[in-house]
Design a protein around this motif. Structure first.
Motif, short mmCIF file in Angstrom:
data_model
loop_
_atom_site.label_atom_id
_atom_site.label_comp_id
_atom_site.label_asym_id
_atom_site.label_seq_id
_atom_site.Cartn_x
_atom_site.Cartn_y
_atom_site.Cartn_z
N PHE A 234 0.82 -1.20 0.00
CA PHE A 234 0.00 0.00 0.00
C PHE A 234 0.86 1.26 0.00
CE2 PHE A 234 -2.22 3.51 1.96
CZ PHE A 234 -3.49 3.46 1.38
N THR A 235 1.95 1.25 0.76
CA THR A 235 2.72 2.46 1.01
C THR A 235 3.51 2.90 -0.22
OG1 THR A 235 2.98 1.72 3.28
CG2 THR A 235 4.35 3.53 2.57
N ASN A 236 3.33 4.15 -0.62
CA ASN A 236 4.09 4.73 -1.72
C ASN A 236 5.29 5.47 -1.11
OD1 ASN A 236 5.09 6.40 -3.83
ND2 ASN A 236 3.10 6.34 -4.84
N THR A 237 6.50 4.95 -1.35
CA THR A 237 7.69 5.51 -0.70
C THR A 237 8.01 6.93 -1.16
OG1 THR A 237 9.06 4.42 -2.38
CG2 THR A 237 8.70 3.24 -0.34
N VAL B 78 -2.70 4.22 -8.17
CA VAL B 78 -2.59 5.68 -8.09
C VAL B 78 -3.02 6.08 -6.67
CG1 VAL B 78 -4.92 5.97 -9.03
CG2 VAL B 78 -3.32 7.90 -9.05
N GLN B 79 -2.26 6.97 -6.08
CA GLN B 79 -2.48 7.35 -4.69
C GLN B 79 -2.34 8.86 -4.56
OE1 GLN B 79 -0.75 5.66 -0.43
NE2 GLN B 79 -0.66 4.42 -2.29
N THR B 80 -3.17 9.45 -3.70
CA THR B 80 -3.10 10.90 -3.51
C THR B 80 -3.33 11.26 -2.05
OG1 THR B 80 -3.99 13.03 -4.26
CG2 THR B 80 -5.57 11.23 -3.98
N TYR B 81 -2.68 12.36 -1.64
CA TYR B 81 -2.90 12.91 -0.31
C TYR B 81 -3.03 14.43 -0.47
CZ TYR B 81 -2.26 14.09 4.62
OH TYR B 81 -2.43 14.59 5.89
N VAL B 82 -4.19 14.97 -0.10
CA VAL B 82 -4.51 16.39 -0.29
C VAL B 82 -4.89 16.99 1.04
CG1 VAL B 82 -6.01 18.04 -1.47
CG2 VAL B 82 -5.33 15.92 -2.63
N THR B 83 -4.37 18.18 1.35
CA THR B 83 -4.72 18.87 2.59
C THR B 83 -5.23 20.28 2.28
OG1 THR B 83 -2.47 19.73 2.88
CG2 THR B 83 -2.98 17.62 3.91
N GLN C 271 -7.79 21.90 9.86
CA GLN C 271 -7.13 21.30 8.70
C GLN C 271 -7.96 20.10 8.24
OE1 GLN C 271 -3.46 18.70 8.67
NE2 GLN C 271 -2.60 20.42 7.53
N PHE C 272 -8.11 19.99 6.92
CA PHE C 272 -8.83 18.89 6.32
C PHE C 272 -7.87 18.12 5.41
CE2 PHE C 272 -11.80 22.26 7.24
CZ PHE C 272 -12.88 21.61 7.83
N ALA C 273 -7.99 16.80 5.38
CA ALA C 273 -7.09 15.99 4.56
C ALA C 273 -7.86 14.84 3.93
CB ALA C 273 -5.94 15.45 5.41
N PHE C 274 -7.42 14.45 2.74
CA PHE C 274 -8.01 13.31 2.03
C PHE C 274 -6.89 12.39 1.57
CE2 PHE C 274 -9.01 11.29 -2.06
CZ PHE C 274 -10.07 10.49 -1.67
N LEU C 275 -7.04 11.11 1.88
CA LEU C 275 -6.11 10.07 1.42
C LEU C 275 -6.88 9.09 0.55
CD1 LEU C 275 -3.35 8.59 1.55
CD2 LEU C 275 -4.22 7.39 3.58
N GLY C 276 -6.41 8.89 -0.68
CA GLY C 276 -7.11 8.00 -1.59
C GLY C 276 -6.15 7.07 -2.30
N ASN C 277 -6.65 5.88 -2.61
CA ASN C 277 -5.83 4.89 -3.32
C ASN C 277 -6.73 4.00 -4.18
OD1 ASN C 277 -3.20 3.28 -3.62
ND2 ASN C 277 -4.66 1.72 -2.95
N ILE C 278 -6.31 3.77 -5.42
CA ILE C 278 -6.96 2.81 -6.31
C ILE C 278 -5.87 1.91 -6.86
CG2 ILE C 278 -8.30 2.46 -8.42
CD1 ILE C 278 -9.49 5.23 -8.03
#
Length: 820
Positions: free
Chosen positions: A193-196, A286-291, A299-306
């Motif tokens: 899962f982890t994107n280095t 594809v993975q994203t982290y948005v704050t 603070q608001f954050a979104f973590l997504g992964n497909i």
């Protein structure tokens, strides 16, 4: 369920808006004398604290309408202070320049006292990218730590201090992440899962962790993705696939986002194994982290992964030579058929952080994980087993010259799984004088739809084998067999299972003094309630309580030492795989496995060769009850689902890390561990993960005359695991072990940007933060490492032979890395 979600929302907003305080914010970029960003600077003001990231950026909330002293400290730089007085909600930009401590030589290892007293190992993100491994990433480095083992280099799974792959917690930005359910072998996993490329910080605890972490028996991996402050990009391309990462932030720093794409192809490794195949895998995600930070309170954050893993496998032939010089043997297999697997996973999480005041913070986390998994195969294997001709010069050298067993085997599966897991969690953090209080409540709903259709037919010497559970006399070919013809193994089940969970924790921490000695206290308790329901399922409601505590002391000695004692109870309420028995049916009343941890450790920081070093030693004992025994086949775990055993694990771990080569960090680790289980009071035998000795080396170096040429070595030695037992066999009668696991991966990298500081601004390499070309050699010494056994029955002697399933051989890879 709607009522429960509403209660969370009402509680969050009521508490949040009931105690608004007046605060302001100071932020900026910390530079050194060469205008280079300084990472891990400790920034403090009153009771608040933060650290600068890899770009030197920091943000700190401070009280408004009063004078506050802000202190910037770093172990390799002189301390800097500034006094500020800000209005409510005011933002001040302050960019300090830190001066070096000229009396210090070389780099210094940063030691966070909080992590030392909690027993947490911190791993540098840059090491994760550089160290070579067949499955490079965070898990690749974990396997070099004491107490962490895995004999499948293609798998991102790992076992810790006698636990299995299912007993480890993994968090990304405080959000729990999950693995696919049906994975059988490491070569099917493709990507962890982890994107280095997105990592800012990695913390790892191998046991005795605090109550704030969830309900698992073995370990916690706590990963933090970074929040970018400016545009950046990186690219990696190799013979194993590629990765692309882009990050950016708005001018006012309110919006920030990072996106990573990865592609993986394990053909290089699979083609090096004994089984010749037509192998067409594709692993991509594809993975994203948005704050979004609208002000200094929210603070608001979104973590997504497909991710999508397609695994198409068509085995052709296999020959495995084993035995001894005096009695050489071989297994030769010809295959027909193919396997088609597909794993599609979708994960999304929303997290909001609200700072009520300078001493009170709230966090609300909601997440959903959806996995669609298909596992289809029809593979027929025709095999012969016998003595191997080893006479050099013989026309049949390398062939089987006397067949002891010949037969065929047909494996069939049509397995489908659809799982949806949703979570909602509220967490609070309080600073009251010298005390820190943390609490949290979490609701989880697991909805699993599972179809299992698996069968195996074995034909040996011309007649079909019945499973041993059918006790019918047979004396073929002298008399015909008139009994039933049934598969050797046959599992058929349709499960619609729902699990509702409520869990929570509260813990107290305090730093104090006893005389002139610094001491730290931590006490906490977790509670977990769950109930299993579904078609023809009516499980009872079950509840566990897990008290945990830590005590650490740093004596006022000339030597820099910290001693820590951790004692706690750890429960693992069953996940879906633990509820499903070998027959494929779900037992809704499986109990939570229980473990009591005792961990005593010493953390010693010292100077050697005028460079910093650190030695960490830990002794531990785990007493386990209500154990859910299992068998391990590659990375596939099958549970008995009846809590029929008790077990223990005991051992000693040591790790020495520091600058063996100036400017680089390396470490040497050693572990001794023994874990055994007692099934139905029949006596103690080795557990499937009983790996007694462990040595690990992670070493970094460079060529003295060519400092741009770097070397990275990843070396692991483990003693052999138990080899398992044939289907239906009594494990008490099969206590043999696999051969020792020995593996060395080495990487050479030429860094083109090494001398960028001395280059003129117009030079084309100045556009890159890093540009390097590398050569990696996996399994440098070409060791034959086995992960499991294939069991073949000699029809004449009735003896079962365990034939090792060997992993990958030596493989070469070329890698290009660029970072803007």
């Amino acid at each position: 369920m709607k009522t429960k979600y509403s209660l969370f929302a009402i509680l969050f907003f009521f508490v949040g808006f009931s105690a608004i305080a007046q605060t302001a914010r100071i932020k900026g970029v910390i530079l050194d004398e060469n205008n280079q960003p300084v990472q891990d600077v400790d920034v403090r003001a009153g009771g608040e604290k933060t650290n600068s990231d890899e770009t030197g950026f920091y943000i700190l909330n401070v009280p408004a309408n009063k004078k506050v002293m802000v202190v910037f400290s770093h172990v390799s730089n002189k301390k800097t202070t500034v006094e500020v007085e800000l209005k409510p909600n005011e933002d001040l930009e302050f960019n300090p320049v830190l001066n070096k401590k000229f009396e210090e030589i070389g780099a210094v290892i940063i030691v966070d006292s909080r992590k030392r007293v909690e027993g947490i190992t911190n791993i540098a993100p840059q090491d994760i990218k550089l160290i070579p491994g067949a499955n490079a990433g965070v898990e690749n480095l974990l396997k070099t730590l004491p107490g962490v083992n895995n004999n499948s280099e293609l798998s991102s799974g790992y076992n810790v201090r006698g636990g299995n792959y299912d007993e480890n917690l993994v968090y990304v930005n405080e959000i729990e992440v999950y693995r696919p359910f049906l994975i059988r072998s490491g070569q099917q996993e493709g990507l962890s899962f982890t994107n280095t490329d997105m990592i800012q910080n990695v913390d790892f605890s191998a046991g005795g962790f605090q109550a704030k972490y969830g309900d698992k028996l073995s370990s916690v991996l706590d990963i933090t993705y970074r929040t970018p402050r400016k545009f950046g990009a990186s690219l990696e391309a190799s013979l194993l696939g590629g990765a692309l990462m882009v990050e950016s932030a708005s001018k006012d720093q309110k919006w920030a986002g990072i996106v990573g794409l990865r592609y993986r192809d394990n053909s290089l490794f699979v083609n090096s194994q004994e089984t010749e195949t037509n192998f067409k895998p594709t692993f991509a995600d594809v993975q994203t982290y948005v704050t979004f930070t609208p002000n200094n309170k929210w603070q608001f954050a979104f973590l997504g992964n497909i991710s999508q893993n397609k695994y198409n496998y068509e085995p052709l032939t296999r020959q495995t030579n084993f035995g001894t010089i005096d009695d050489p043997k071989a297994l030769l297999v010809f295959y027909e058929g193919q396997e088609k697997d597909r794993y599609d996973t979708f994960f999304g999480a929303l997290k909001t952080t609200y700072q009520v005041n300078e001493n009170f913070t709230l966090k609300l986390i909601a997440s959903a994980y959806h996995t669609l998994e298909k596992e289809y195969f029809d593979i027929q294997s025709n095999y012969s087993f016998g003595e191997l001709d080893t006479n050099i010069g013989s026309d049949t050298v390398g062939d089987i010259v006397f067949t002891q067993e010949a037969g065929s085997q047909l494996n069939h599966a049509r397995n489908d799984l659809d799982a949806l897991i949703v979570n909602a969690e509220l967490k609070g953090f309080h600073n009251i004088n010298e005390n820190k209080i943390e609490w949290g409540f979490k609701y989880t709903r697991e909805d699993i739809r599972d179809r299992v259709v698996e069968w195996e037919v074995i034909d040996s010497a011309g007649f079909s084998l019945n499973p041993p559970i059918i006790d019918v006399p047979r004396d073929q070919p002298y008399n015909p067999y008139l009994g039933p013809l049934v598969p050797f193994q046959n599992v058929r089940a349709m499960n619609f299972t729902k699990i509702d969970r409520l869990s929570g924790y509260v813990q107290w921490s305090k730093k104090s003094e006893i005389g002139s000695h610094d001491v730290w206290y931590n006490l906490g308790v977790r509670a977990h309630n769950w109930q299993v329901s579904g078609d023809n399922l009516d499980g009872k409601s079950q509840t566990t309580f897990s008290p945990r505590g830590q005590f650490a002391i740093k004596p006022d000695w000339e030597s820099d030492m910290v001693f820590r004692l951790s004692v706690g109870m750890y429960h693992q309420p069953p996940f879906y795989r633990e509820l499903r028995g070998a027959d494929g049916m779900v037992n809704p009343n499986v109990k939570a496995q229980q473990s009591i941890h005792y961990v005593l450790s010493n953390d010693y920081s010292f100077q050697m060769w005028e460079r910093p070093f650190k030695l960490v030693t830990e002794a531990y004992y785990k007493s386990m009850s209500d154990v859910n025994t299992y068998t391990l086949d590659n990375v596939r775990i099958r549970y008995s689902a009846n809590n029929d055993a008790k077990a223990f694990a005991s051992g000693f771990d040591a790790r020495l890390n520091g600058e063996f080569v100036p400017g680089t960090e390396s470490w040497f680790s050693f572990g001794y561990m023994k874990t055994e289980e007692n099934i139905n009071d029949r006596g103690y035998i080795a557990r499937p993960t009983d790996q007694r000795l462990k040595f690990g080396i992670l070493f970094q170096d460079y060529v003295k005359n060519i400092p741009s040429l770097k070397l990275y070595l990843n070396l692991v030695y483990n003693t052999g695991l138990p080899g398992g037992s044939p289907s239906y066999a009594d494990p008490y009668q099969y206590q043999s072990r696999l051969r020792d696991y020995r593996r060395a991966d080495v990487g050479f990298s030429y860094v083109f940007t090494e001398n960028n500081k001395s280059r003129p601004e117009e030079h084309w390499l100045k556009k890159f933060k890093d540009l390097s070309l590398g050569l990696e050699i996996f399994n440098l010494f070409n060791n034959q490492n086995a992960i499991t056994n294939t069991w073949v029955r000699d029809v004449y002697t009735k003896v079962q032979y365990g034939i090792p399933n060997y992993m990958t051989t030596r493989v070469f890879n070329v890698k290009l890395t660029a970072k803007l």
